[in-house]
Design a protein around this motif. Structure first.
Motif, mmCIF file in Angstrom:
data_model
loop_
_atom_site.group_PDB
_atom_site.id
_atom_site.type_symbol
_atom_site.label_atom_id
_atom_site.label_comp_id
_atom_site.label_asym_id
_atom_site.label_seq_id
_atom_site.Cartn_x
_atom_site.Cartn_y
_atom_site.Cartn_z
ATOM 1 N N ASN A 41 0.833 -1.194 0.000
ATOM 2 C CA ASN A 41 0.000 0.000 0.000
ATOM 3 C C ASN A 41 0.873 1.252 0.000
ATOM 4 O OD1 ASN A 41 -2.524 1.494 0.264
ATOM 5 N ND2 ASN A 41 -1.828 1.927 2.341
ATOM 6 N N GLN A 42 1.907 1.250 0.837
ATOM 7 C CA GLN A 42 2.804 2.393 0.888
ATOM 8 C C GLN A 42 3.531 2.582 -0.443
ATOM 9 O OE1 GLN A 42 3.113 4.708 3.458
ATOM 10 N NE2 GLN A 42 4.114 5.755 1.750
ATOM 11 N N ARG A 43 3.914 1.493 -1.076
ATOM 12 C CA ARG A 43 4.583 1.596 -2.384
ATOM 13 C C ARG A 43 3.651 2.225 -3.420
ATOM 14 N NH1 ARG A 43 7.396 -4.355 -2.040
ATOM 15 N NH2 ARG A 43 9.219 -3.673 -0.850
ATOM 16 N N GLY A 44 2.405 1.782 -3.415
ATOM 17 C CA GLY A 44 1.424 2.378 -4.332
ATOM 18 C C GLY A 44 1.228 3.862 -4.048
ATOM 19 N N ASP A 45 1.171 4.210 -2.767
ATOM 20 C CA ASP A 45 1.036 5.626 -2.391
ATOM 21 C C ASP A 45 2.250 6.435 -2.849
ATOM 22 O OD1 ASP A 45 -1.374 5.003 -1.231
ATOM 23 O OD2 ASP A 45 -0.662 5.159 0.840
ATOM 24 N N ASN A 46 3.429 5.846 -2.717
ATOM 25 C CA ASN A 46 4.644 6.539 -3.161
ATOM 26 C C ASN A 46 4.590 6.839 -4.651
ATOM 27 O OD1 ASN A 46 5.609 6.377 -0.559
ATOM 28 N ND2 ASN A 46 7.016 4.701 -0.972
ATOM 29 N N TYR A 47 4.151 5.849 -5.440
ATOM 30 C CA TYR A 47 4.030 6.063 -6.884
ATOM 31 C C TYR A 47 2.956 7.110 -7.193
ATOM 32 C CZ TYR A 47 7.254 2.565 -8.713
ATOM 33 O OH TYR A 47 8.385 1.869 -9.079
#
Length: 191
Positions: free
Chosen positions: A134-140
């Motif tokens: 989820n955090q990776r998606g938010d970062n993108y």
């Protein structure tokens, strides 16, 4: 220069949107796997609880028969102990019966206990993986916003402004785009 910055940034913006979507999918899969493992762990815990209750009932009858001096009945009941409880009972007896009962010795592990612990651990790991995804998606997604800002600044640099303002906007957009590319290079990729 502006056309080049616009073109590259458009591609990077699309890439970030794609990656955000992919990591969102990975997050959903990990949450689903965590939920499934949690349900299986609950089932295994129920199995262990039921086995413990059965062993407790049989043991209570053994205690009653032993207390009443009904040795034949106590032996008959003891022969019907489950394999897991027999191990614990034998360990308890070998230890001098100092523990509160066979249920208190570490050798007593009813069926489902180990599976429940393993499944709970797996559920926790999958839940943590989902949060990471989820955090990776938010970062993108955040990087997509940054690249959209680069697009905006580049487009503004093409307006009818003073030459120094146009250069300032284009240089700012290019610098911001370069920072975005550096940040993007640190992110994991999911294809």
């Amino acid at each position: 220069m502006a056309v080049f910055v616009l073109s590259i940034t458009a591609v990077l913006t699309a890439w970030c949107g794609f990656e955000a979507s992919k990591w969102g999918g990975e997050m959903s899969i990990a949450f689903s796997q965590a939920s499934s493992a949690r349900v299986q762990a609950t089932s295994a815990e129920g199995e262990a609880r039921d086995a413990r209750q059965f062993d407790l009932s049989v043991y209570a009858e053994w205690v009653r028969a032993t207390y009443n001096g009904e040795q034949d009945l106590a032996e008959y009941i003891q022969e019907r102990f489950t394999p897991e409880f027999t191990i614990a009972f034998d360990a308890w007896t070998a230890g001098g019966r100092v523990e509160a009962g066979p249920f208190a010795v570490p050798e007593y592990v009813p069926p489902g206990t180990v599976e429940a612990a393993e499944l709970t651990e797996r559920a926790d790991a999958k839940f943590q993986e989902a949060l990471t995804n989820n955090q990776r998606g938010d970062n993108y997604s955040l990087l997509t916003v940054l690249f959209a800002l680069v697009l905006f600044l580049t487009a503004m640099s093409q307006r009818d402004l003073a030459p120094w303002a146009r250069r300032f906007l284009l240089i700012g957009a290019t610098a911001l785009g370069a920072v975005g590319v550096v940040i993007l290079s640190t992110f994991p990729i999911r294809i």
